[in-house]
Design a protein around this motif. Sequence first.
Motif, PDB file in Angstrom:
ATOM      1  N   LEU A   6      11.060  -0.122  -3.559  1.00 53.37           N
ATOM      2  CA  LEU A   6      10.924  -1.564  -3.379  1.00 53.37           C
ATOM      3  C   LEU A   6      12.287  -2.160  -3.685  1.00 53.37           C
ATOM      4  O   LEU A   6      12.719  -2.200  -4.834  1.00 53.37           O
ATOM      5  CB  LEU A   6       9.848  -2.127  -4.317  1.00 53.37           C
ATOM      6  CG  LEU A   6       8.465  -1.473  -4.187  1.00 53.37           C
ATOM      7  CD1 LEU A   6       7.492  -2.100  -5.186  1.00 53.37           C
ATOM      8  CD2 LEU A   6       7.929  -1.591  -2.770  1.00 53.37           C
ATOM      9  N   SER A  29      11.648  -0.765   1.126  1.00 49.40           N
ATOM     10  CA  SER A  29      10.879  -1.931   1.541  1.00 49.40           C
ATOM     11  C   SER A  29      11.606  -3.198   1.107  1.00 49.40           C
ATOM     12  O   SER A  29      11.948  -3.354  -0.070  1.00 49.40           O
ATOM     13  CB  SER A  29       9.483  -1.895   0.919  1.00 49.40           C
ATOM     14  OG  SER A  29       8.765  -3.069   1.237  1.00 49.40           O
ATOM     15  N   PHE A  49       3.126  -6.160   1.758  1.00 54.97           N
ATOM     16  CA  PHE A  49       2.104  -5.138   1.944  1.00 54.97           C
ATOM     17  C   PHE A  49       0.689  -5.721   1.972  1.00 54.97           C
ATOM     18  O   PHE A  49      -0.262  -5.014   2.241  1.00 54.97           O
ATOM     19  CB  PHE A  49       2.175  -4.107   0.812  1.00 54.97           C
ATOM     20  CG  PHE A  49       3.403  -3.251   0.836  1.00 54.97           C
ATOM     21  CD1 PHE A  49       3.434  -2.078   1.572  1.00 54.97           C
ATOM     22  CD2 PHE A  49       4.530  -3.617   0.126  1.00 54.97           C
ATOM     23  CE1 PHE A  49       4.567  -1.272   1.593  1.00 54.97           C
ATOM     24  CE2 PHE A  49       5.673  -2.827   0.132  1.00 54.97           C
ATOM     25  CZ  PHE A  49       5.687  -1.654   0.874  1.00 54.97           C
ATOM     26  N   THR A  52      -1.756  -5.978  -3.920  1.00 60.44           N
ATOM     27  CA  THR A  52      -1.866  -4.700  -4.603  1.00 60.44           C
ATOM     28  C   THR A  52      -2.621  -3.668  -3.786  1.00 60.44           C
ATOM     29  O   THR A  52      -2.193  -2.516  -3.639  1.00 60.44           O
ATOM     30  CB  THR A  52      -2.561  -4.898  -5.961  1.00 60.44           C
ATOM     31  OG1 THR A  52      -1.774  -5.778  -6.768  1.00 60.44           O
ATOM     32  CG2 THR A  52      -2.729  -3.579  -6.684  1.00 60.44           C
ATOM     33  N   LEU A  55      -0.552  -2.367  -0.866  1.00 63.22           N
ATOM     34  CA  LEU A  55       0.496  -1.443  -1.282  1.00 63.22           C
ATOM     35  C   LEU A  55      -0.091  -0.083  -1.635  1.00 63.22           C
ATOM     36  O   LEU A  55       0.456   0.959  -1.246  1.00 63.22           O
ATOM     37  CB  LEU A  55       1.258  -2.019  -2.478  1.00 63.22           C
ATOM     38  CG  LEU A  55       2.335  -1.120  -3.100  1.00 63.22           C
ATOM     39  CD1 LEU A  55       3.339  -0.642  -2.046  1.00 63.22           C
ATOM     40  CD2 LEU A  55       3.049  -1.857  -4.231  1.00 63.22           C
ATOM     41  N   TRP A  58      -0.838   1.751   1.494  1.00 67.42           N
ATOM     42  CA  TRP A  58       0.378   2.229   2.150  1.00 67.42           C
ATOM     43  C   TRP A  58       0.877   3.498   1.463  1.00 67.42           C
ATOM     44  O   TRP A  58       1.319   4.445   2.128  1.00 67.42           O
ATOM     45  CB  TRP A  58       1.443   1.143   2.111  1.00 67.42           C
ATOM     46  CG  TRP A  58       2.527   1.299   3.140  1.00 67.42           C
ATOM     47  CD1 TRP A  58       2.588   0.704   4.366  1.00 67.42           C
ATOM     48  CD2 TRP A  58       3.701   2.114   3.039  1.00 67.42           C
ATOM     49  NE1 TRP A  58       3.725   1.088   5.035  1.00 67.42           N
ATOM     50  CE2 TRP A  58       4.430   1.960   4.242  1.00 67.42           C
ATOM     51  CE3 TRP A  58       4.207   2.956   2.053  1.00 67.42           C
ATOM     52  CZ2 TRP A  58       5.640   2.611   4.488  1.00 67.42           C
ATOM     53  CZ3 TRP A  58       5.416   3.619   2.287  1.00 67.42           C
ATOM     54  CH2 TRP A  58       6.120   3.448   3.491  1.00 67.42           C
ATOM     55  N   HIS A  81       2.306  -5.969  -9.125  1.00 64.17           N
ATOM     56  CA  HIS A  81       1.605  -5.353  -8.000  1.00 64.17           C
ATOM     57  C   HIS A  81       1.941  -3.876  -7.905  1.00 64.17           C
ATOM     58  O   HIS A  81       1.063  -3.036  -7.651  1.00 64.17           O
ATOM     59  CB  HIS A  81       1.988  -6.049  -6.691  1.00 64.17           C
ATOM     60  CG  HIS A  81       1.392  -7.412  -6.545  1.00 64.17           C
ATOM     61  ND1 HIS A  81       1.691  -8.248  -5.497  1.00 64.17           N
ATOM     62  CD2 HIS A  81       0.497  -8.089  -7.308  1.00 64.17           C
ATOM     63  CE1 HIS A  81       1.025  -9.379  -5.614  1.00 64.17           C
ATOM     64  NE2 HIS A  81       0.293  -9.306  -6.719  1.00 64.17           N
ATOM     65  N   ALA A  82       3.213  -3.543  -8.110  1.00 65.24           N
ATOM     66  CA  ALA A  82       3.641  -2.147  -8.024  1.00 65.24           C
ATOM     67  C   ALA A  82       2.967  -1.306  -9.098  1.00 65.24           C
ATOM     68  O   ALA A  82       2.504  -0.185  -8.821  1.00 65.24           O
ATOM     69  CB  ALA A  82       5.159  -2.056  -8.147  1.00 65.24           C
TER      70      ALA A  82
END
Length: 247
Positions: A6, A29, A49, A52, A55, A58, A81-82
């Motif tokens: 990211l 990204s 994305f 959450t 992502l 993905w 979110h990550a």
Amino acid sequence: MHVLVLGGTTEARALAESLHGRGERVTTSLAGRVAAPRLPGGEVRIGGFGGTEGLAAWLREHRVDVLVDATHPFAGTISFHAAHAADLARVPLLALRRPGWVPVAGDDWHPVDSLAQAAEALPALGRRVFLTTGRMGLSSFAHLDDLWFLVRSVDPPQPPHPPRMRVLLDRGPFTLDGERSLLAGHAVDVLVTKDSGGAATSPKLTAAREAGLPVVVVRRPPVPEGVPTASTAQEALAWVTGPASGR
């Protein structure tokens, strides 16, 4: 190995270049907020994305082995979110965060927690403002019609923004001589910056210190706890390609 970075920072590009050079599959990204971003080696995707869950989906669909959060320190909620998506997809996560700036002798720093607080502090500190917080968030300063602003950003800002404003389109790294000339040439008497860290934009702090100018520094927002962290691309590369990632 497939690594999703990211990105959007110098460290993210350096890590992607190193991984690509080693023959690893790496996808960077980018949020898409800059019109012409500097692209690293490897694959690049632009855009969000879908939160959450998006992502996490993905990560699963593209068989990502390691996720690296190398976003800007002020990127907002993406770090949370990550962390959540990595848990959902059961993918190792590393946060690549360059250290923040630290004041030294001679600095006149005024730390605040937000752009709104920075705007509140300005009238008591100066009349000619060098605003280096980027084009996002200028609405926080739009009501300060008695102050003059020199706004530096990569892309042109959109309203609302301060009525008395000159825009300087540029991107780092910046030089100390250049920052000295900028402050003197525009008679700047106060600087506003986010605590982005790194050497690319730090010369403005030295120039402000030499000129005896007050500096309003916006503190970094909170980040998820318990996530392994690297402070340089080299540290991140060693973590991603070594046993620390737990792959």
